[in-house]
Design an enzyme around this catalytic site. Structure first.
Site, PDB file in Angstrom:
ATOM      1  CD  GLU A  93      -3.274  -0.065   2.136  1.00  0.00           C
ATOM      2  OE1 GLU A  93      -4.364  -0.717   1.920  1.00  0.00           O
ATOM      3  OE2 GLU A  93      -3.006   0.398   3.167  1.00  0.00           O
ATOM      4  CG  HIS A 122       7.946 -29.459  -0.369  1.00  0.00           C
ATOM      5  ND1 HIS A 122       8.900 -30.643  -0.651  1.00  0.00           N
ATOM      6  CD2 HIS A 122       8.872 -28.960   0.681  1.00  0.00           C
ATOM      7  CE1 HIS A 122       9.686 -31.034   0.187  1.00  0.00           C
ATOM      8  NE2 HIS A 122       9.814 -29.897   1.033  1.00  0.00           N
ATOM      9  CE  LYS A 154     -12.367   1.043   1.120  1.00  0.00           C
ATOM     10  NZ  LYS A 154     -11.801   1.828   1.947  1.00  0.00           N
TER      11      LYS A 154
HETATM   12  O1  PA5 Z   1      -4.121   0.939   5.223  1.00  0.00           O
HETATM   13  C1  PA5 Z   1      -5.382   1.386   5.215  1.00  0.00           C
HETATM   14  O2  PA5 Z   1      -5.502   2.533   5.281  1.00  0.00           O
HETATM   15  C2  PA5 Z   1      -6.456   0.381   5.056  1.00  0.00           C
HETATM   16  O3  PA5 Z   1      -6.087  -0.834   4.961  1.00  0.00           O
HETATM   17  C3  PA5 Z   1      -7.476   0.569   6.256  1.00  0.00           C
HETATM   18  O4  PA5 Z   1      -6.664   0.347   7.429  1.00  0.00           O
HETATM   19  C4  PA5 Z   1      -8.542  -0.479   6.068  1.00  0.00           C
HETATM   20  O5  PA5 Z   1      -9.148  -0.361   5.069  1.00  0.00           O
HETATM   21  C5  PA5 Z   1      -9.381  -0.127   7.203  1.00  0.00           C
HETATM   22  O6  PA5 Z   1      -9.706   0.989   7.426  1.00  0.00           O
HETATM   23  P1  PA5 Z   1     -10.736   1.443   8.607  1.00  0.00           P
HETATM   24  O7  PA5 Z   1      -9.720   1.399   9.919  1.00  0.00           O
HETATM   25  O8  PA5 Z   1     -10.946   2.808   8.556  1.00  0.00           O
HETATM   26  O9  PA5 Z   1     -11.784   0.612   8.849  1.00  0.00           O
END
Ligand code: PA5
Length: 443
Positions: free
Chosen positions: A283, A304, A418
């Protein structure tokens, strides 16, 4: 913690590595000065050293209440609100659930699998369970959906008043549906700081509460992170700074066509740490059509299966091996008079010695096969070392992202699915998008 980049450095010209080493200082300085991209999300940089004993006591006290009341604790969260606590807990927990008097920790809100949720509800039926609802935004569908199901079930089982004391919310200090609900219902809450993004949040209550609930030592975890904060700071020169060295070598390997980094463990308890690491780097760096693809394997299991690809497939990969110097437990290979399995040459040795030779043999074979190999070793799996591990990778990720030239602290790409999902489900506010998406599908 020890880092060795020798078996990777031989794959790139030394001049390039020296130039990258110089860039690490500037990148690390940007984390310190807050003058780089995404500087609103640098709260993690000095997070370990800012954590007080009093705060950890408060988290522990809340965990103790849940531990006393609940035989199972469900941790609801996804992505950065899930992978950190699961990584630490699974590394420290008994592999087969023999965790003494500790409550069993299970995870929800990290998928939308109907069967998974139905199975979970079956498990919880008739049991006293607690819920930690973790969501920074408070609006994440996967987590909110699981929480609605769990809250309904818990209230039905123990009544609304008792359910209130079995639920803790970890969320934004004021925004979002999870905060609104917690305030209305009177849940105990912990705040996720505004300036700490999900994937950097394991040392906030996002991770700490669930880790304390599992019976692990959050003070030792934070101590490990604090020591690593000192060991990787701007004042530490490149030659002594493992985060800078790791960031430098991976960026140079990337320039030389190594587009995939495989994080390797030889200890199955680290499986979820690899998952946490993939989110951290994936990310942070995968944007603007750039970035190393972070993959992971559990060895020797995956030798394996993926071992063939790694040994002889396309030469676009490098490996970072997370090595654990000492096992926590001892298992000796027994002698067998008949020796029908031919294993008497191992009799009297520890299983860990066999594992270590598998590790060394693999490293030599992969380097011979053209796979650069970075080696990272930790003394053992415990809270202190895991704290070091977490902060080491966070710092390296920040440095590496700035070297790559991206904003390591946003994640605009995760919104695309989303938007489509909400349009397809006719979420209020998505009317125009719904019309457009159904027109596209029906074309
Ligand atoms: O790193 C990130 O921003 C995402 O992976 C969020 O942590 C994830 O989408 C969860 O978001 P939230 O804590 O707002 O529910």
């Amino acid at each position: 913690m020890k880092l060795s980049i020798q078996n990777a450095a031989s794959f790139v010209p030394s001049g390039c590595l020296a130039a990258a080493a110089e860039q690490t200082a500037a990148a690390n300085q940007l984390l310190e000065s807050g003058l780089g991209a995404g500087s609103d999300f640098l709260g993690w940089v000095h997070l370990p050293s800012s954590i007080t004993e009093a705060f950890l006591d408060e988290v522990q006290a809340s965990a103790n209440i849940l531990r006393e009341k609940a035989e199972i604790i469900v941790v609801a969260g996804i992505g950065g609100s899930y992978l950190g606590p699961r990584a630490v807990n699974e590394a420290l927990d008994h592999a087969f659930g023999l965790n003494g008097n500790n409550p069993r920790i299970v995870y929800a809100g990290n998928n939308i699998g109907e069967d998974y949720l139905a199975d979970l509800m079956e498990l919880l039926d008739g049991k006293t369970f607690g819920i930690i609802n973790i969501s920074k935004s408070g609006t994440t569908t996967e987590t909110a959906l699981a929480f609605r199901l769990l809250k309904t079930m818990l209230e039905k089982q123990v009544g609304k008043a008792a359910a209130k004391d079995l639920i803790v919310a970890v969320t934004d200090k004021e925004k979002g549906a999870a905060r609104k609900l917690a305030t209305k219902e009177g849940y105990k809450t912990f705040v996720i700081p505004d300036n700490v993004g999900g994937r950097f949040s394991v040392l906030t209550p996002v991770g700490l509460l669930a880790i304390a609930c599992a019976g692990h030592d959050i003070k030792a975890l934070v101590r490990g992170a604090q020591d690593m904060e000192k060991a990787t700071g701007v004042e530490v020169p490149y030659e002594q700074n493992p985060a800078a060295q790791y960031a430098a070598i991976r960026n140079v390997l990337y320039q030389y066509g190594k587009k995939i980094e495989i994080l390797v463990n030889f200890n199955p308890k680290l499986h979820y740490f690899m998952e946490w690491w993939k989110q951290l780097f994936g990310e942070s760096e995968g944007k603007d059509h750039r970035g190393i693809y972070p993959a992971s394997v559990d060895f020797t299991t995956d030798l394996h299966s993926m071992g063939q690809w790694i040994q002889e497939g396309e030469r676009t990969i490098f490996e970072t091996v997370v090595s654990i110097e000492k096992s926590n437990k001892t298992v000796i290979v027994p002698m067998d008079e008949e020796n029908l399995d031919g294993l008497n040459f191992l009799a009297g040795k520890r299983v860990d010695e066999v594992n270590k030779m598998a590790e060394l043999g693999t490293q030599l074979a992969h380097v011979d096969g053209g796979v650069p190999n970075i080696h990272l070793s930790f003394e053992k799996i415990d809270e202190y070392n895991l704290g070091q591990f977490i902060y080491f990778f966070e710092r390296a990720c920040g440095i590496s992202g700035y070297m790559l030239g991206v904003n390591p602290f946003n994640q605009p790409g995760v919104e695309a699915y989303k938007k489509n999902m909400f349009a397809l489900l006719h979420k209020p506010g998505y009317e125009a998008a719904s019309e457009a998406i159904y027109a596209r599908l029906n074309k």
